[in-house]
Design a protein around this motif. Structure first.
Motif, PDB file in Angstrom:
ATOM      1  N   THR A  87      -0.619  14.853   5.550  1.00 29.97           N
ATOM      2  CA  THR A  87      -0.275  13.615   4.830  1.00 29.97           C
ATOM      3  C   THR A  87      -1.120  13.462   3.580  1.00 29.97           C
ATOM      4  OG1 THR A  87       0.300  12.585   6.951  1.00 29.97           O
ATOM      5  CG2 THR A  87       0.021  11.119   5.078  1.00 29.97           C
ATOM      6  N   LEU A  88      -2.368  13.907   3.630  1.00 26.60           N
ATOM      7  CA  LEU A  88      -3.235  13.832   2.456  1.00 26.60           C
ATOM      8  C   LEU A  88      -2.705  14.665   1.298  1.00 26.60           C
ATOM      9  CD1 LEU A  88      -6.721  14.058   4.249  1.00 26.60           C
ATOM     10  CD2 LEU A  88      -5.812  12.070   3.011  1.00 26.60           C
ATOM     11  N   MET A  89      -1.832  15.619   1.597  1.00 27.17           N
ATOM     12  CA  MET A  89      -1.274  16.503   0.569  1.00 27.17           C
ATOM     13  C   MET A  89       0.028  15.966  -0.024  1.00 27.17           C
ATOM     14  SD  MET A  89      -2.013  20.026   2.701  1.00 27.17           S
ATOM     15  CE  MET A  89      -1.279  21.120   1.486  1.00 27.17           C
ATOM     16  N   TRP A  90       0.563  14.866   0.524  1.00 27.48           N
ATOM     17  CA  TRP A  90       1.789  14.287  -0.011  1.00 27.48           C
ATOM     18  C   TRP A  90       1.558  13.666  -1.380  1.00 27.48           C
ATOM     19  CZ3 TRP A  90       3.948  10.632   4.383  1.00 27.48           C
ATOM     20  CH2 TRP A  90       4.222  11.383   5.533  1.00 27.48           C
ATOM     21  N   CYS A  91       2.654  13.453  -2.112  1.00 25.85           N
ATOM     22  CA  CYS A  91       2.657  12.488  -3.211  1.00 25.85           C
ATOM     23  C   CYS A  91       3.125  11.151  -2.632  1.00 25.85           C
ATOM     24  CB  CYS A  91       3.595  12.951  -4.322  1.00 25.85           C
ATOM     25  SG  CYS A  91       5.321  13.092  -3.785  1.00 25.85           S
ATOM     26  N   GLU A  92       2.968  10.092  -3.393  1.00 24.65           N
ATOM     27  CA  GLU A  92       3.487   8.807  -2.935  1.00 24.65           C
ATOM     28  C   GLU A  92       5.001   8.817  -3.088  1.00 24.65           C
ATOM     29  OE1 GLU A  92       4.114   6.169  -1.079  1.00 24.65           O
ATOM     30  OE2 GLU A  92       2.009   5.674  -1.389  1.00 24.65           O
ATOM     31  N   SER A  93       5.678   8.016  -2.269  1.00 26.20           N
ATOM     32  CA  SER A  93       7.140   7.967  -2.270  1.00 26.20           C
ATOM     33  C   SER A  93       7.682   7.493  -3.618  1.00 26.20           C
ATOM     34  CB  SER A  93       7.617   7.020  -1.165  1.00 26.20           C
ATOM     35  OG  SER A  93       8.955   6.650  -1.376  1.00 26.20           O
ATOM     36  N   PRO A  94       8.625   8.216  -4.222  1.00 24.06           N
ATOM     37  CA  PRO A  94       9.236   7.751  -5.481  1.00 24.06           C
ATOM     38  C   PRO A  94       9.900   6.384  -5.323  1.00 24.06           C
ATOM     39  CG  PRO A  94       9.850  10.037  -5.012  1.00 24.06           C
ATOM     40  CD  PRO A  94       9.156   9.525  -3.797  1.00 24.06           C
ATOM     41  N   TYR A 139       0.797  -1.229   0.000  1.00 27.21           N
ATOM     42  CA  TYR A 139       0.000   0.000   0.000  1.00 27.21           C
ATOM     43  C   TYR A 139       0.831   1.282   0.000  1.00 27.21           C
ATOM     44  CZ  TYR A 139      -3.635  -3.335   1.198  1.00 27.21           C
ATOM     45  OH  TYR A 139      -4.508  -4.404   1.182  1.00 27.21           O
ATOM     46  N   GLY A 140       2.142   1.173   0.119  1.00 33.39           N
ATOM     47  CA  GLY A 140       2.977   2.350   0.031  1.00 33.39           C
ATOM     48  C   GLY A 140       3.135   3.077   1.350  1.00 33.39           C
ATOM     49  N   ARG A 141       3.700   4.282   1.268  1.00 35.42           N
ATOM     50  CA  ARG A 141       4.004   5.049   2.476  1.00 35.42           C
ATOM     51  C   ARG A 141       2.853   5.970   2.855  1.00 35.42           C
ATOM     52  NH1 ARG A 141       7.348   1.228   0.992  1.00 35.42           N
ATOM     53  NH2 ARG A 141       9.566   1.760   0.913  1.00 35.42           N
ATOM     54  N   LYS A 142       2.314   6.688   1.888  1.00 33.19           N
ATOM     55  CA  LYS A 142       1.276   7.685   2.166  1.00 33.19           C
ATOM     56  C   LYS A 142       0.029   7.047   2.761  1.00 33.19           C
ATOM     57  CE  LYS A 142      -1.651  11.125  -0.121  1.00 33.19           C
ATOM     58  NZ  LYS A 142      -1.941  11.831  -1.393  1.00 33.19           N
ATOM     59  N   SER A 143      -0.486   5.996   2.129  1.00 33.67           N
ATOM     60  CA  SER A 143      -1.721   5.355   2.597  1.00 33.67           C
ATOM     61  C   SER A 143      -1.553   4.771   3.996  1.00 33.67           C
ATOM     62  CB  SER A 143      -2.148   4.251   1.626  1.00 33.67           C
ATOM     63  OG  SER A 143      -2.374   4.781   0.342  1.00 33.67           O
ATOM     64  N   CYS A 189       6.573   7.311 -10.683  1.00 33.86           N
ATOM     65  CA  CYS A 189       7.811   7.540  -9.923  1.00 33.86           C
ATOM     66  C   CYS A 189       8.500   8.809 -10.409  1.00 33.86           C
ATOM     67  CB  CYS A 189       8.740   6.341 -10.060  1.00 33.86           C
ATOM     68  SG  CYS A 189      10.396   6.600  -9.363  1.00 33.86           S
ATOM     69  N   GLU A 190       8.557   8.985 -11.731  1.00 39.51           N
ATOM     70  CA  GLU A 190       9.195  10.173 -12.295  1.00 39.51           C
ATOM     71  C   GLU A 190       8.466  11.447 -11.882  1.00 39.51           C
ATOM     72  OE1 GLU A 190      10.431  12.016 -16.679  1.00 39.51           O
ATOM     73  OE2 GLU A 190       9.623   9.969 -16.509  1.00 39.51           O
ATOM     74  N   LYS A 191       7.128  11.422 -11.936  1.00 37.63           N
ATOM     75  CA  LYS A 191       6.336  12.595 -11.540  1.00 37.63           C
ATOM     76  C   LYS A 191       6.514  12.904 -10.059  1.00 37.63           C
ATOM     77  CE  LYS A 191       2.753  11.850 -15.067  1.00 37.63           C
ATOM     78  NZ  LYS A 191       1.323  11.490 -15.300  1.00 37.63           N
ATOM     79  N   SER A 192       6.487  11.872  -9.244  1.00 40.06           N
ATOM     80  CA  SER A 192       6.645  12.055  -7.802  1.00 40.06           C
ATOM     81  C   SER A 192       8.033  12.592  -7.461  1.00 40.06           C
ATOM     82  CB  SER A 192       6.405  10.721  -7.082  1.00 40.06           C
ATOM     83  OG  SER A 192       6.640  10.852  -5.696  1.00 40.06           O
ATOM     84  N   HIS A 193       9.045  12.027  -8.111  1.00 42.12           N
ATOM     85  CA  HIS A 193      10.417  12.467  -7.863  1.00 42.12           C
ATOM     86  C   HIS A 193      10.599  13.925  -8.272  1.00 42.12           C
ATOM     87  CE1 HIS A 193      14.842  12.513  -8.035  1.00 42.12           C
ATOM     88  NE2 HIS A 193      14.811  11.437  -7.263  1.00 42.12           N
ATOM     89  N   ARG A 194      10.014  14.296  -9.421  1.00 41.75           N
ATOM     90  CA  ARG A 194      10.111  15.682  -9.884  1.00 41.75           C
ATOM     91  C   ARG A 194       9.386  16.631  -8.924  1.00 41.75           C
ATOM     92  NH1 ARG A 194       7.483  15.361 -14.498  1.00 41.75           N
ATOM     93  NH2 ARG A 194       9.248  14.436 -15.583  1.00 41.75           N
TER      94      ARG A 194
END
Length: 480
Positions: free
Chosen positions: A184-191, A80-84, A203-208
């Motif tokens: 936390t709701l305003m984060w992107c998901e971890s690249p 589920y990733g980091r943000k969720s 991943c590219e969008k999140s990293h940018r």
């Protein structure tokens, strides 16, 4: 670029503030039994009465549910990733304090404490999150800032306990988690997570979004993706129990796990927990005056907070190895000095005229050294040292080690003080710290200002040439 005008700095700060708010809540949570237990054990309490046995179970049962949380951590982080996951952890902990504030019987206190224990793995996970979401040059002091917030939460709980009931404190403790949830709701998901799950476009969008699109940032992104693509190519065969076990027996898991375990031993033996839980008992035995011990305890809290703040600068300017070994050796010296002076005083009555102020000064100096060096550098290294594919398993394994060591220290410290005295207890713990530092000296990599991919390559034994080519067993595998 100036930090004030750097949008990427502020986006990373948004992640930092959310984890800091969670740490304030964690400080409130860890200190909460100190205001809850006296009330429920008193005949003149606010309504709920518990026996001493029930009160001890209420205080400790979160550790049992905490183990469950640590065992679940690898799967949910990888799925589920980091943000969720961080959103759910904030909701669960806020819910536990809501149950406390509405509690009417002992059973509801048990339920609240069990719910409160499940998100305990967030203490370790949040360091991983900051490691993935922050720039390598900011990673160390970001984690130090987060550690400072824990001290503020604990101090806040003890201060509010002087004028508020535990139900009012529980209601107030919901606030940091609500604010953390909104951020936390305003984060992107971890690249790093998106690269791990082969979602390379996201991943590219999140990293940018987090790090910008400078030449260096693009190079780091390419290295992140190429490292994970290479790892996926090496694991085409379906994972079964045998391949999972084989993965966990590889050097790139065993070495970080050994480093984390040694750091946990060093932090626990130096006094991370027992100098919080038993500081009054230790100082009372040393000074033979409970009122002096109470004042010294307040001094210890103030020093802890000051050291946590100073550590933000120390961790920013100094290398990890320099900090951990300098503060570690100083800690061993101070603990041995405490043990020696206490032994000479108790057996031969040497130095009695200086004893009443000299020993407490050494104890408080050690508290400062621990919190300015060992703890922040230890957690910074823990956030960086596990390769990405082992983050989930590393969180689970290190969490179980933390839980076991915490239980052992809290259980046996009073027993050692009873059987061997303060001098014996500090001598034994100093030996543990010294042995841990000796082993770390030969296996600990320097991680300051390095990307997670560079650290991962060092752990795997991949050598980098002067032409930015990476070699494993003298075979070229990546050209950066």
């Amino acid at each position: 670029m100036d930090c004030c005008s750097d949008i990427y700095f502020w986006r990373q700060c948004m992640v930092l503030i959310a984890t800091c708010l969670f740490s304030v809540g964690t400080g409130l949570k860890m200190a909460f039994p100190s205001v809850l237990n006296p009330d429920i054990l008193s005949a003149n309490g606010t309504g709920i009465h518990a026996t001493p046995d029930q009160a001890s179970w209420i205080a400790s049962i979160s550790g049992i549910s905490g183990i469950v949380g640590f065992c679940m951590a690898p799967y949910i982080m990888k799925t589920y990733g980091r943000k969720s996951v961080y959103i759910v952890l904030n909701i669960l902990t806020a819910l536990s304090f809501l149950i406390f504030s509405l509690a009417t019987n002992v059973t509801s206190l048990y339920v609240a404490r069990v719910v409160q224990g499940i998100p305990t793995f967030a203490i370790v996970m949040s360091t991983f999150v900051l490691g993935e979401y922050s720039h390598p040059k900011r990673r160390g002091y970001f984690i130090s800032v987060k550690k400072t917030m824990f001290a503020i939460g604990s101090l806040l709980c003890h201060s509010l306990g002087m004028c508020w009931t535990w139900k009012q404190i529980a209601a107030f403790a919901i606030l940091p988690y609500i604010l953390a949830l909104i951020l936390t709701l305003m984060w992107c998901e971890s690249p790093s997570f998106l690269a791990l799950t082969e979602k390379y476009d996201k991943c590219e969008k999140s990293h940018r979004w987090l790090f910008g699109d400078s030449t260096k940032s693009k190079r780091n992104l390419e290295e992140l993706i190429s490292t994970q693509m290479e790892a996926r190519n090496l694991e085409k065969n379906k994972e079964n129990m045998r391949t999972v076990i084989r993965k966990l027996l590889k050097k790139d898991f065993i070495k970080p796990f050994l480093i984390v375990s040694l750091l946990a031993i060093i932090m626990d033996a130096s006094g991370k927990y027992y100098m919080v839980a038993y500081v009054v008992q230790i100082l009372t035995e040393l000074t033979n005056d409970s009122s002096i011990a109470a004042y010294l305890t307040v001094g210890s809290d103030i020093l802890t907070l000051a050291a946590s703040i100073i550590s933000c600068l120390v961790i920013r300017c100094c290398k990890r190895r320099t900090i951990i070994f300098t503060s570690g050796v100083t800690c061993v010296f101070l603990m041995c000095l405490t043990s020696l002076i206490r032994f000479l005083k108790s057996r031969y009555h040497i130095g009695e005229s200086l004893y009443w102020w000299f020993i407490p000064s050494i104890i408080l100096s050690n508290v400062f050294v621990i919190n300015v060096g060992i703890i922040p550098s230890g957690f910074a290294i823990m956030s960086e040292i596990f390769p990405l594919e082992h983050k989930g398993a590393g969180l689970c394994a290190s969490g179980i080690v933390f839980t076991i060591l915490f239980s052992l220290v809290m259980k046996f410290t009073p027993l050692m003080m009873e059987k061997t005295g303060v001098e014996g207890t500090f001598g034994i713990y100093a030996l543990h710290v010294a042995v841990g530092l000796l082993i770390l000296y030969f296996i600990l990599n320097e991680t300051k200002d390095k990307t997670l991919q560079e650290i991962e390559k060092e752990i795997r034994g991949v050598k980098k040439s002067k032409f930015n080519e990476y070699y494993l067993n003298d075979k070229l595998i990546i050209k950066a």
